[in-house]
Design an enzyme around this catalytic site. Structure first.
Site, PDB file in Angstrom:
ATOM      1  CB  THR D 140      14.599 -29.709 -16.428  1.00 55.47           C
ATOM      2  OG1 THR D 140      13.402 -30.034 -17.139  1.00 55.47           O
ATOM      3  CG2 THR D 140      15.486 -30.920 -16.353  1.00 55.47           C
ATOM      4  CB  ALA D 141      11.108 -25.567 -14.099  1.00 55.56           C
ATOM      5  CG  ASN D 142      13.125 -24.206 -10.611  1.00 59.33           C
ATOM      6  OD1 ASN D 142      12.868 -23.039 -10.862  1.00 59.33           O
ATOM      7  ND2 ASN D 142      12.183 -25.100 -10.312  1.00 59.33           N
ATOM      8  CD1 TRP D 170       7.786 -38.035 -19.772  1.00 53.95           C
ATOM      9  CD2 TRP D 170       8.633 -36.420 -18.487  1.00 53.95           C
ATOM     10  NE1 TRP D 170       6.996 -37.936 -18.651  1.00 53.95           N
ATOM     11  CE2 TRP D 170       7.495 -36.946 -17.845  1.00 53.95           C
ATOM     12  CE3 TRP D 170       9.317 -35.388 -17.867  1.00 53.95           C
ATOM     13  CZ2 TRP D 170       7.022 -36.485 -16.626  1.00 53.95           C
ATOM     14  CZ3 TRP D 170       8.864 -34.917 -16.648  1.00 53.95           C
ATOM     15  CH2 TRP D 170       7.736 -35.455 -16.031  1.00 53.95           C
ATOM     16  NE  ARG D 303     -26.613 -33.595 -33.425  1.00 52.84           N
ATOM     17  CZ  ARG D 303     -26.592 -34.922 -33.572  1.00 52.84           C
ATOM     18  NH1 ARG D 303     -26.558 -35.460 -34.775  1.00 52.84           N
ATOM     19  NH2 ARG D 303     -26.623 -35.711 -32.525  1.00 52.84           N
ATOM     20  N   GLY D 377     -21.257 -30.847 -30.068  1.00 49.91           N
ATOM     21  CA  GLY D 377     -22.164 -31.387 -29.056  1.00 49.91           C
ATOM     22  C   GLY D 377     -21.812 -32.806 -28.692  1.00 49.91           C
ATOM     23  CG  LEU D 399       1.412 -29.733 -19.971  1.00 51.44           C
ATOM     24  CD1 LEU D 399       0.823 -31.081 -19.588  1.00 51.44           C
ATOM     25  CD2 LEU D 399       1.347 -28.768 -18.801  1.00 51.44           C
ATOM     26  CG  PHE D 400       5.956 -31.240 -25.292  1.00 50.94           C
ATOM     27  CD1 PHE D 400       5.474 -30.083 -25.850  1.00 50.94           C
ATOM     28  CD2 PHE D 400       6.136 -32.346 -26.138  1.00 50.94           C
ATOM     29  CE1 PHE D 400       5.200 -30.005 -27.202  1.00 50.94           C
ATOM     30  CE2 PHE D 400       5.867 -32.273 -27.482  1.00 50.94           C
ATOM     31  CZ  PHE D 400       5.402 -31.108 -28.012  1.00 50.94           C
ATOM     32  CG  ASP D 401       9.829 -27.233 -26.901  1.00 53.78           C
ATOM     33  OD1 ASP D 401      10.902 -27.780 -27.161  1.00 53.78           O
ATOM     34  OD2 ASP D 401       9.588 -26.042 -27.209  1.00 53.78           O
TER      35      ASP D 401
HETATM   36  C1  LIG Z   1     -22.474 -39.976 -20.200  1.00 50.91           C
HETATM   37  C2  LIG Z   1     -23.758 -39.565 -20.840  1.00 50.91           C
HETATM   38  C3  LIG Z   1     -24.953 -39.752 -20.186  1.00 50.91           C
HETATM   39  C4  LIG Z   1     -26.161 -39.392 -20.779  1.00 50.91           C
HETATM   40  N1  LIG Z   1     -27.325 -39.678 -20.133  1.00 50.91           N
HETATM   41  C5  LIG Z   1     -28.512 -39.472 -20.767  1.00 50.91           C
HETATM   42  C6  LIG Z   1     -29.723 -39.866 -20.187  1.00 50.91           C
HETATM   43  O1  LIG Z   1     -29.733 -40.430 -19.104  1.00 50.91           O
HETATM   44  N2  LIG Z   1     -30.862 -39.660 -20.852  1.00 50.91           N
HETATM   45  C7  LIG Z   1     -30.879 -39.046 -22.066  1.00 50.91           C
HETATM   46  O2  LIG Z   1     -31.945 -38.873 -22.650  1.00 50.91           O
HETATM   47  N3  LIG Z   1     -29.731 -38.632 -22.657  1.00 50.91           N
HETATM   48  C8  LIG Z   1     -28.548 -38.837 -22.033  1.00 50.91           C
HETATM   49  N4  LIG Z   1     -27.383 -38.467 -22.633  1.00 50.91           N
HETATM   50  C9  LIG Z   1     -27.431 -37.771 -23.907  1.00 50.91           C
HETATM   51  C10 LIG Z   1     -27.206 -36.272 -23.790  1.00 50.91           C
HETATM   52  O3  LIG Z   1     -27.848 -35.741 -22.674  1.00 50.91           O
HETATM   53  C11 LIG Z   1     -27.688 -35.567 -25.026  1.00 50.91           C
HETATM   54  O4  LIG Z   1     -27.190 -36.211 -26.143  1.00 50.91           O
HETATM   55  C12 LIG Z   1     -27.244 -34.161 -25.095  1.00 50.91           C
HETATM   56  O5  LIG Z   1     -27.696 -33.446 -23.994  1.00 50.91           O
HETATM   57  C13 LIG Z   1     -27.758 -33.517 -26.343  1.00 50.91           C
HETATM   58  O6  LIG Z   1     -27.291 -32.180 -26.381  1.00 50.91           O
HETATM   59  P1  LIG Z   1     -26.620 -31.602 -27.682  1.00 50.91           P
HETATM   60  O7  LIG Z   1     -26.519 -30.144 -27.464  1.00 50.91           O
HETATM   61  O8  LIG Z   1     -25.373 -32.319 -28.010  1.00 50.91           O
HETATM   62  O9  LIG Z   1     -27.730 -31.871 -28.763  1.00 50.91           O
HETATM   63  P2  LIG Z   1     -27.614 -32.184 -30.301  1.00 50.91           P
HETATM   64  O10 LIG Z   1     -29.004 -32.187 -30.787  1.00 50.91           O
HETATM   65  O11 LIG Z   1     -26.819 -33.400 -30.545  1.00 50.91           O
HETATM   66  O12 LIG Z   1     -26.885 -30.927 -30.893  1.00 50.91           O
HETATM   67  C14 LIG Z   1     -25.501 -30.916 -31.198  1.00 50.91           C
HETATM   68  C15 LIG Z   1     -24.979 -29.515 -31.317  1.00 50.91           C
HETATM   69  O13 LIG Z   1     -25.617 -28.835 -32.383  1.00 50.91           O
HETATM   70  C16 LIG Z   1     -25.714 -27.459 -32.095  1.00 50.91           C
HETATM   71  N5  LIG Z   1     -27.123 -27.076 -32.145  1.00 50.91           N
HETATM   72  C17 LIG Z   1     -28.170 -27.883 -32.348  1.00 50.91           C
HETATM   73  N6  LIG Z   1     -29.302 -27.173 -32.384  1.00 50.91           N
HETATM   74  C18 LIG Z   1     -28.977 -25.886 -32.175  1.00 50.91           C
HETATM   75  C19 LIG Z   1     -29.702 -24.676 -32.088  1.00 50.91           C
HETATM   76  N7  LIG Z   1     -31.018 -24.650 -32.246  1.00 50.91           N
HETATM   77  N8  LIG Z   1     -29.034 -23.545 -31.874  1.00 50.91           N
HETATM   78  C20 LIG Z   1     -27.706 -23.554 -31.729  1.00 50.91           C
HETATM   79  N9  LIG Z   1     -26.970 -24.673 -31.812  1.00 50.91           N
HETATM   80  C21 LIG Z   1     -27.592 -25.833 -32.037  1.00 50.91           C
HETATM   81  C22 LIG Z   1     -25.136 -27.255 -30.726  1.00 50.91           C
HETATM   82  O14 LIG Z   1     -23.825 -26.844 -30.869  1.00 50.91           O
HETATM   83  C23 LIG Z   1     -25.212 -28.633 -30.126  1.00 50.91           C
HETATM   84  O15 LIG Z   1     -24.235 -28.834 -29.156  1.00 50.91           O
HETATM   85  C24 LIG Z   1     -26.171 -38.805 -22.043  1.00 50.91           C
HETATM   86  C25 LIG Z   1     -24.951 -38.594 -22.699  1.00 50.91           C
HETATM   87  C26 LIG Z   1     -23.754 -38.983 -22.106  1.00 50.91           C
HETATM   88  C27 LIG Z   1     -22.475 -38.778 -22.816  1.00 50.91           C
HETATM   89  C1  LIG Z   2       5.841 -36.093 -25.586  1.00 51.02           C
HETATM   90  C2  LIG Z   2       7.007 -35.495 -24.872  1.00 51.02           C
HETATM   91  C3  LIG Z   2       8.199 -35.276 -25.510  1.00 51.02           C
HETATM   92  C4  LIG Z   2       9.305 -34.747 -24.834  1.00 51.02           C
HETATM   93  N1  LIG Z   2      10.488 -34.636 -25.482  1.00 51.02           N
HETATM   94  C5  LIG Z   2      11.594 -34.245 -24.791  1.00 51.02           C
HETATM   95  C6  LIG Z   2      12.846 -34.269 -25.398  1.00 51.02           C
HETATM   96  O1  LIG Z   2      12.986 -34.625 -26.551  1.00 51.02           O
HETATM   97  N2  LIG Z   2      13.927 -33.908 -24.675  1.00 51.02           N
HETATM   98  C7  LIG Z   2      13.817 -33.509 -23.387  1.00 51.02           C
HETATM   99  O2  LIG Z   2      14.803 -33.185 -22.777  1.00 51.02           O
HETATM  100  N3  LIG Z   2      12.609 -33.474 -22.780  1.00 51.02           N
HETATM  101  C8  LIG Z   2      11.506 -33.853 -23.454  1.00 51.02           C
HETATM  102  N4  LIG Z   2      10.291 -33.869 -22.834  1.00 51.02           N
HETATM  103  C9  LIG Z   2      10.200 -33.401 -21.448  1.00 51.02           C
HETATM  104  C10 LIG Z   2       9.639 -31.995 -21.334  1.00 51.02           C
HETATM  105  O3  LIG Z   2      10.098 -31.159 -22.347  1.00 51.02           O
HETATM  106  C11 LIG Z   2       9.959 -31.403 -19.982  1.00 51.02           C
HETATM  107  O4  LIG Z   2       9.641 -32.319 -19.014  1.00 51.02           O
HETATM  108  C12 LIG Z   2       9.200 -30.168 -19.699  1.00 51.02           C
HETATM  109  O5  LIG Z   2       9.426 -29.202 -20.656  1.00 51.02           O
HETATM  110  C13 LIG Z   2       9.561 -29.630 -18.341  1.00 51.02           C
HETATM  111  O6  LIG Z   2       8.781 -28.466 -18.097  1.00 51.02           O
HETATM  112  P1  LIG Z   2       8.008 -28.274 -16.752  1.00 51.02           P
HETATM  113  O7  LIG Z   2       7.565 -26.854 -16.767  1.00 51.02           O
HETATM  114  O8  LIG Z   2       6.975 -29.305 -16.592  1.00 51.02           O
HETATM  115  O9  LIG Z   2       9.173 -28.442 -15.707  1.00 51.02           O
HETATM  116  P2  LIG Z   2       9.172 -29.028 -14.247  1.00 51.02           P
HETATM  117  O10 LIG Z   2      10.536 -28.771 -13.745  1.00 51.02           O
HETATM  118  O11 LIG Z   2       8.686 -30.401 -14.220  1.00 51.02           O
HETATM  119  O12 LIG Z   2       8.170 -28.080 -13.462  1.00 51.02           O
HETATM  120  C14 LIG Z   2       6.838 -28.468 -13.212  1.00 51.02           C
HETATM  121  C15 LIG Z   2       6.009 -27.268 -12.874  1.00 51.02           C
HETATM  122  O13 LIG Z   2       6.486 -26.625 -11.703  1.00 51.02           O
HETATM  123  C16 LIG Z   2       6.266 -25.242 -11.757  1.00 51.02           C
HETATM  124  N5  LIG Z   2       7.525 -24.549 -11.623  1.00 51.02           N
HETATM  125  C17 LIG Z   2       8.728 -25.099 -11.527  1.00 51.02           C
HETATM  126  N6  LIG Z   2       9.657 -24.163 -11.365  1.00 51.02           N
HETATM  127  C18 LIG Z   2       9.042 -22.985 -11.370  1.00 51.02           C
HETATM  128  C19 LIG Z   2       9.470 -21.630 -11.236  1.00 51.02           C
HETATM  129  N7  LIG Z   2      10.729 -21.327 -11.061  1.00 51.02           N
HETATM  130  N8  LIG Z   2       8.544 -20.672 -11.288  1.00 51.02           N
HETATM  131  C20 LIG Z   2       7.258 -20.959 -11.453  1.00 51.02           C
HETATM  132  N9  LIG Z   2       6.811 -22.232 -11.580  1.00 51.02           N
HETATM  133  C21 LIG Z   2       7.683 -23.217 -11.530  1.00 51.02           C
HETATM  134  C22 LIG Z   2       5.618 -24.971 -13.086  1.00 51.02           C
HETATM  135  O14 LIG Z   2       4.241 -24.894 -12.914  1.00 51.02           O
HETATM  136  C23 LIG Z   2       6.012 -26.165 -13.891  1.00 51.02           C
HETATM  137  O15 LIG Z   2       5.077 -26.422 -14.909  1.00 51.02           O
HETATM  138  C24 LIG Z   2       9.185 -34.380 -23.496  1.00 51.02           C
HETATM  139  C25 LIG Z   2       7.971 -34.582 -22.850  1.00 51.02           C
HETATM  140  C26 LIG Z   2       6.884 -35.136 -23.525  1.00 51.02           C
HETATM  141  C27 LIG Z   2       5.615 -35.360 -22.815  1.00 51.02           C
END
Ligand SMILES: Cc1cc2nc3c(=O)[nH]c(=O)nc-3n(C[C@H](O)[C@H](O)[C@H](O)COP(=O)(O)OP(=O)(O)OC[C@H]3O[C@@H](n4cnc5c(N)ncnc54)[C@H](O)[C@@H]3O)c2cc1C
Ligand SMILES: Cc1cc2nc3c(=O)[nH]c(=O)nc-3n(C[C@H](O)[C@H](O)[C@H](O)COP(=O)(O)OP(=O)(O)OC[C@H]3O[C@@H](n4cnc5c(N)ncnc54)[C@H](O)[C@@H]3O)c2cc1C
Ligand SMILES: Cc1cc2nc3c(=O)[nH]c(=O)nc-3n(C[C@H](O)[C@H](O)[C@H](O)COP(=O)(O)OP(=O)(O)OC[C@H]3O[C@@H](n4cnc5c(N)ncnc54)[C@H](O)[C@@H]3O)c2cc1C
Ligand SMILES: Cc1cc2nc3c(=O)[nH]c(=O)nc-3n(C[C@H](O)[C@H](O)[C@H](O)COP(=O)(O)OP(=O)(O)OC[C@H]3O[C@@H](n4cnc5c(N)ncnc54)[C@H](O)[C@@H]3O)c2cc1C
Ligand SMILES: [Mg+2]
Ligand SMILES: [Mg+2]
Lengths: 429, 429, 429, 429
Positions: D140-142, D170, D303, D377, D399-401
């Site tokens: 509906t943008a256009n 929507w 941590r 973290g 995105l909406f509204d």
């Molecule tokens: C999909 C997935 C895969 C993973 N795979 C592995 C894996 O294979 N092996 C493994 O060992 N781990 C793995 N992990 C774990 C992950 O790597 C660690 O938990 C993560 O890197 C820890 O980083 P963190 O910054 O969140 O540390 P945290 O110790 O949890 O710290 C949390 C937050 O505290 C703040 N903070 C803490 N200390 C300081 C400081 N000194 N200074 C400033 N800010 C601080 C920072 O904002 C930080 O982000 C995995 C996790 C996921 C989700």
């Molecule tokens: C939770 C939820 C609640 C909602 N409630 C309502 C509701 O109550 N009533 C209702 O009517 N709708 C509702 N909607 C729909 C929503 O408001 C519209 O779909 C949305 O606002 C449309 O915006 P759009 O930018 O994505 O438009 P679209 O027309 O889908 O355009 C998509 C994209 O194209 C690009 N684009 C299009 N035209 C141009 C241009 N001329 N110039 C530059 N870029 C452009 C932009 O990047 C734009 O983001 C709801 C949606 C959600 C998810």
């Protein structure tokens, strides 16, 4: 020149292979796992995919040629990872988790350890999982801070064995198929009897050690010595395995000592140095997928107007913003990887550029996906389009593999603070 | 490998040479020019620096070896530019402006034209200036828009001569020493008698031509046929020459036609494609200087506290932010340059990555300087420190060489809109 | 409602008055000062402007009605500041510097001190300058850190006098006309004999005191007891006075003690709390000027195309980005000021929102100017347009009045860390 | 003053009431709906919550006092919305959707229409749903672009009835409980027989009309005349109803014509003008929740280090970044709402500031959540913490509204382009 051309052809072949696997195998994973409502069940559902990966040489492909594998260089790894993450990061991470799990062994293992422990991963058979087991429930950002509690998983030498106690969390693959432990776990521990606080005057580094735990050790211990407490439900990577696990008086033969006390921290750092730069490639994969999906939409759809929305400058500008970040991220990642591998500079300079790739690229990924959504508009909010899934996977990148704020920036600031820090050594020496 | 090592050594030698020239020669420029209060006077004051550059081979170094120069490849150019811009962008730009001015000739010149017109620039003697003369007072972002007024500098064939009318602005070096015109100007014109509006149905590209104007032509015309109207005072690059100039029935022999009507626009695009990626290197130079100055300050000064401020996470985080952008910018720039030169992909893919380097890197530069100031704090606001100067030079980067918003993003969006656009061709083919 | 309408009318009258002064008086300042090549000379050149401001009631207007001035409320102050900064921040800062200089006296002075010291500033005569003298060459971000060297300007009670030693830097107006000191300086000192290091176990707050130094004291001391060492050349605010000054055994009668040891730091915090939010208004003024200049250009100029460039989405988007930040900044600033003045919440909640206005608004200002330049394009780089001047003034805002990183964020983090911190108290209580 | 204090007390009472409802009623919604795997089922599961809202006066509270409701002013609405969105945006949106659905009726209805159609919503009984039905599958943008296809839902006068054809998507609540349509739908249509392309020379505005469709009309038509085609699965707001619906020769009596052709577009603009500013309040609610969750974590958890992570500057800096944006967003939103309601300026200036609040605040929300995750973290990636849910809801706000890029910025640029545009009128007149 001829050589250069060959290099390019090889790389294209590699990329095409990876793309093929991604589209033919990985892309099928969600169909297998997404119907399940628990992290555990989703992980188990990907077992056929993993077997396929083993057969396709993707595990062997993460082991260097010198050790019997087929891994040639890190940029090749980045190419494969980018292709995988552009399609299905979750199933891909299980495959890569094994590579990460083997890295400490590859880096620090003795010839005998290499022989013994790499074998199942070189065989091309079965579904062998490896895990790098470092992270803990209470956080690991400050595991080496002097005066702090230190790592909570302890190991204590008792005769010819090490006795392990403590809990780990989020360590990819470590739970293994059937929750009985991965085929190989490199478990990072603090040398200490259990329940003894870390001496505030000791240097934590001096007590870090790494033990290799295989299925054999698990079988040889009491069932209660190694348990999976739970599989936390994640926001993304919803088919991976990263359990909350517990070791209770778990015994490991001393031949499985990969790094003795005082040597483990360095191996952890090296393991994470390499993975850091590869997170750059993951980020590229996800951003690229977001770009491609948005580009396609913007070229095809006019949203009720007279021209496809790509003809609007606002839309083009955001596409450009995303594209530039993908290119900068890929360039930075590849530079980091080639420096890590071939740079004549010292380790800290290599680590520096790897950290920069990790932090910068991963921080761009969520932004790129949100930007992509902004131009697709409301449609991007539909579950049928890939954007929400990409976002869920993207927001993990700055957090895992060493959180950018708690871990990675702190490593980098220590490098900057060094007196002899040379900022451009990764490029110019 | 041996070859690789040699490559690295050559590059280090090149960099050291450039750094030496920057520190020994260019660094002295502000002392020569900054006392003067007009752009013209400051430009004239740098003449000894320029002579030094000629003698040091820096003009010849911008001409390819095939044509008698010593330029080997574009990454070498980037290395030199980075070193220069880290020290003194203004005097450097005069040197580089000559390289830019010669580019259309290098790209599009006939063998005879190469022979004739490059000679003074290959000689290693004097202070020969070249200029690429495209921009005009009313703006050039839309010079090829159909239906718009088009380029305002016109050329009309009259017998064996072309007659030029119109005004140019900001075209580096074009005023020449003593305001009597550069030694060589590549003047971009629209084929048309003067004061005739562009036909709204014609394709503007079909009428773009380029003429070579040398000192000889200026001497052969009436003095009033070529005049420098004024030298606008710039915010940065305050010793460069980019005058408001005017051609009035200025006659050029037809042998000086570099690109006939219909061929000029493409040469302009190619000239600006190459310079685009080199603006990446300029951006790196300035950001690097900001980083180095901030790093030094933060390591040395405690601002009344107990530790140097680099020990504060807030300070470290900003240093990291800057450093990552420098590395990403350099990686992207080098990738663009190596693709431009050696990429197997087509021209549009080459241009794409060059544009991305131009836009992204130049947009980072002002931010990096402002960030550097934020951690140095109040001291950075002192005229004695380099930050304000760096900022003044940095804010030009997104604006010149094709403004990012009016020119560069528009070029990029046209590429994206193509049906056969392949986003990753610059990397993968 | 009637009252509301009257409020609006009063505000419009105030704004129109301020705008008139800005355009008729302040706008003339650069013509007076810009021909001078030293900060000192430029400052002296603005003396007629300042006299005009005194006569126009602008000094009296910064003193509360309760104390004989005409200042009603802080939002009025913000309105005036916005108008001034939209036109000529440099000359404006000299006027506002006197308001800042009087603030500690207004906040902490006894009735007698108010009577004595405010008189010249209420008179509407002459060119009386006041200065808040806190900052020092070595930095003040950590002036209250326990264990650190502490403030380097010391004061020691000797009989009925305080003896001051030390250096100050960048303290607006403190040098006074003719470099013989402002008419009134509120000098922040650390209680200590000179050259004795601060006791690492003492709480620095307990020794901070503030002394009032007027022209009389300077006249009563040896000429060498108070000297202006130099006037640093600044990047912007090039007509302001913020000298490097030195006190050497400078004697001040005890009646001039504004805050005894242990009470000074709180007055400094309150003084800077109020100024913090007013920096928000300065930021709004500068961003607004950048927006207006860019808007005008984009509506008027087609840059060689068929339509004014405001018709391009890329251009409109940037204008929108700037405009939104101006509106958000003004809303936040006004909220902070009304909370500071009328909020039922406690001091720390008031300070919190003032800090947020300072940091956020000032950080937006340089970005807004750079964005404005990006759409005007190359023309914005011409010294004749206002953008470079706006940028030079804008980059100061995050740095002065307590640097955002070293001072303001640190104040804010201490508030967040409090156990009883209530995040929304500034709005909701 | 007394009045001011009373105002504050009233507001606190309102806020406490809203907070109570949020925590006691809304907070329970996920327990009701999250077990269901389809959007439809989740929506139906919230019916008891909605009934509770009706009983609690929350529907009546969205109707102005003049029309029998209890809505006093828009800032009150913002306070309620902020509280709701800080706790449970999804169930809240269903309640607010009814307010939005009634807005065209409130704005444009005749006295008779107000009497007839508002009654069920004033009763305090049942679960009456209203819907604003504008958006369509193709975008509906256009919808008002001249020469474009125009709105795809058409209405054609046939005797005493309008015949509606077309699809909507929507549109919140429009499907109604049991998928048989909301109790009241304000359906925006283009006047045209079905399947006739819009005349490229007509002004689309001239044909926009709005019809009121109630349950009665649906009952009076064939079942196939109004159908819910599907309920798209959304990324967030997973318990809301925004179906893909279809009208096929659906007949509406002419008494239900709310806006005749030529008058509908303006009512749509006004409806969306008001909702725009309220999206600001939604954004504040979500950002605030992210801030509070992160603050709590950072104060409580070390941590593995020696101090809670809030003591780290990196962590504090991000908390500060988020907090400042919440405060700026709330200040801007309230300013927009008070201008909308009481501003002496004209409609376009009111709309301008509302648009700015919509765009700016909604764009901050996803960033704030990602930033909050970055300091918590890895833990923030756990499904048990609120961050992923907040992110899923946050990314919808831009995105909406009216999508920020396709709709809202375009409205704003048209205002900027007006010749008599006065940038500061929303504040200063
Ligand atoms: C999909 C997935 C895969 C993973 N795979 C592995 C894996 O294979 N092996 C493994 O060992 N781990 C793995 N992990 C774990 C992950 O790597 C660690 O938990 C993560 O890197 C820890 O980083 P963190 O910054 O969140 O540390 P945290 O110790 O949890 O710290 C949390 C937050 O505290 C703040 N903070 C803490 N200390 C300081 C400081 N000194 N200074 C400033 N800010 C601080 C920072 O904002 C930080 O982000 C995995 C996790 C996921 C989700
Ligand atoms: C939770 C939820 C609640 C909602 N409630 C309502 C509701 O109550 N009533 C209702 O009517 N709708 C509702 N909607 C729909 C929503 O408001 C519209 O779909 C949305 O606002 C449309 O915006 P759009 O930018 O994505 O438009 P679209 O027309 O889908 O355009 C998509 C994209 O194209 C690009 N684009 C299009 N035209 C141009 C241009 N001329 N110039 C530059 N870029 C452009 C932009 O990047 C734009 O983001 C709801 C949606 C959600 C998810
Ligand atoms: C130090 C210096 C050296 C220079 N050297 C040279 C040189 O050697 N040779 C030479 O020829 N020039 C030179 N220039 C000039 C410079 O390269 C050009 O003026 C500049 O690139 C023009 O870009 P622009 O975007 O500002 O264009 P303009 O045409 O001036 O456009 C101005 C702005 O309008 C807007 N705009 C215009 N059209 C559009 C559109 N279609 N869509 C969206 N927005 C639009 C953009 O915001 C744009 O930034 C130099 C300038 C400087 C300062
Ligand atoms: C035009 C102008 C007018 C001025 N007017 C006045 C005036 O009237 N009166 C007056 O007293 N002063 C005045 N000043 C001085 C100014 O207010 C101060 O110099 C400034 O606020 C000091 O802040 P800073 O952050 O730069 O502190 P510094 O102590 O100089 O610190 C420098 C930098 O170090 C880092 N840093 C230091 N400590 C820490 C820490 N603990 N944690 C993290 N980072 C840290 C920060 O990055 C900081 O920005 C004026 C200055 C100017 C330019
Ligand atoms: Mg300057
Ligand atoms: Mg989800």
């Amino acid at each position: 020149l001829e050589q250069k051309k060959r290099g390019l052809e090889d790389r294209n072949a590699l990329r095409n292979g990876a793309r093929g696997f991604a589209q033919q195998v990985l892309a099928g994973a969600p169909k297998l796992y997404s119907k399940h409502t628990s992290q555990t069940a989703r992980f188990e559902a990907t077992r056929p995919i993993y077997r396929n990966a083993v057969e396709g040489g993707l595990i062997k492909g993460q082991i260097p040629t010198e050790l019997g594998g087929t891994s040639n260089n890190l940029i090749d790894a980045a190419i494969v990872i980018e292709e995988f993450f552009a399609v299905e990061p979750s199933a891909a991470l299980t495959i890569l988790g094994t590579g990460l799990g083997l890295t400490p062994l590859i880096l620090a293992g003795s010839a005998v350890q290499h022989d013994t422990f790499l074998k199942p991963f070189l065989s091309g058979d079965g579904e062998p999982l490896a895990a790098f087991v470092h992270s803990e429930p209470g956080g690991t950002a400050n595991w080496l801070e002097k005066g702090a509690p230190g790592l909570q998983t302890t190991a204590w030498k008792d005769g010819n064995e090490w006795v392990v106690n403590g809990e780990k969390l989020w360590t990819t693959n470590s739970g293994g198929w059937g929750q009985r432990g991965a085929d190989l776990q490199c478990v990072v521990c603090r040398q200490s009897p259990p329940n003894i606080p870390q001496d505030p005057n000791s240097d934590p580094v001096s007590n870090i050690l790494i033990l290799i735990v295989t299925g054999e050790e698990i079988a040889n211990n009491e069932p209660s010595a190694y348990t999976v407490v739970s599989d936390p439900e994640l926001v993304g990577y919803i088919s991976t395995n990263g359990p909350h696990s517990r070791f209770t008086n778990f015994r490991v033969p001393s031949a499985n000592l990969l790094c003795p006390p005082g040597r483990g921290a360095q191996t952890v750092e090296q393991t994470f140095g390499c993975s850091a730069a590869l997170v750059g490639a993951m980020s590229v994969g996800i951003m690229r997928a977001a770009f491609e999906a948005a580009l396609k939409f913007c070229k095809a759809d006019a949203r009720g107007g007279t021209v496809p929305i790509i003809k609007k400058q606002s839309v083009a500008d955001k596409l450009i913003d995303i594209k530039m970040r993908v290119e900068a991220a890929r360039a930075l990642t590849w530079k980091a990887l080639s420096t890590l591998e071939n740079g004549p500079c010292g380790w800290e300079n290599k680590l520096e550029i790897a950290l920069e790739a990790k932090i910068w690229c991963s921080d761009q990924a969520p932004k790129a996906v949100v930007d992509a959504m902004s131009i697709v508009g409301m449609k991007s909010y539909d579950k049928d389009l890939p954007f929400s899934r990409l976002l869920e996977d993207a927001v993990c990148l700055p957090l895992f593999d060493g959180g950018n704020i708690g871990v990675r920036r702190r490593q980098l600031e220590r490098i900057f603070q060094k007196e002899d820090y040379e900022p451009w050594a990764a490029t110019y020496t």
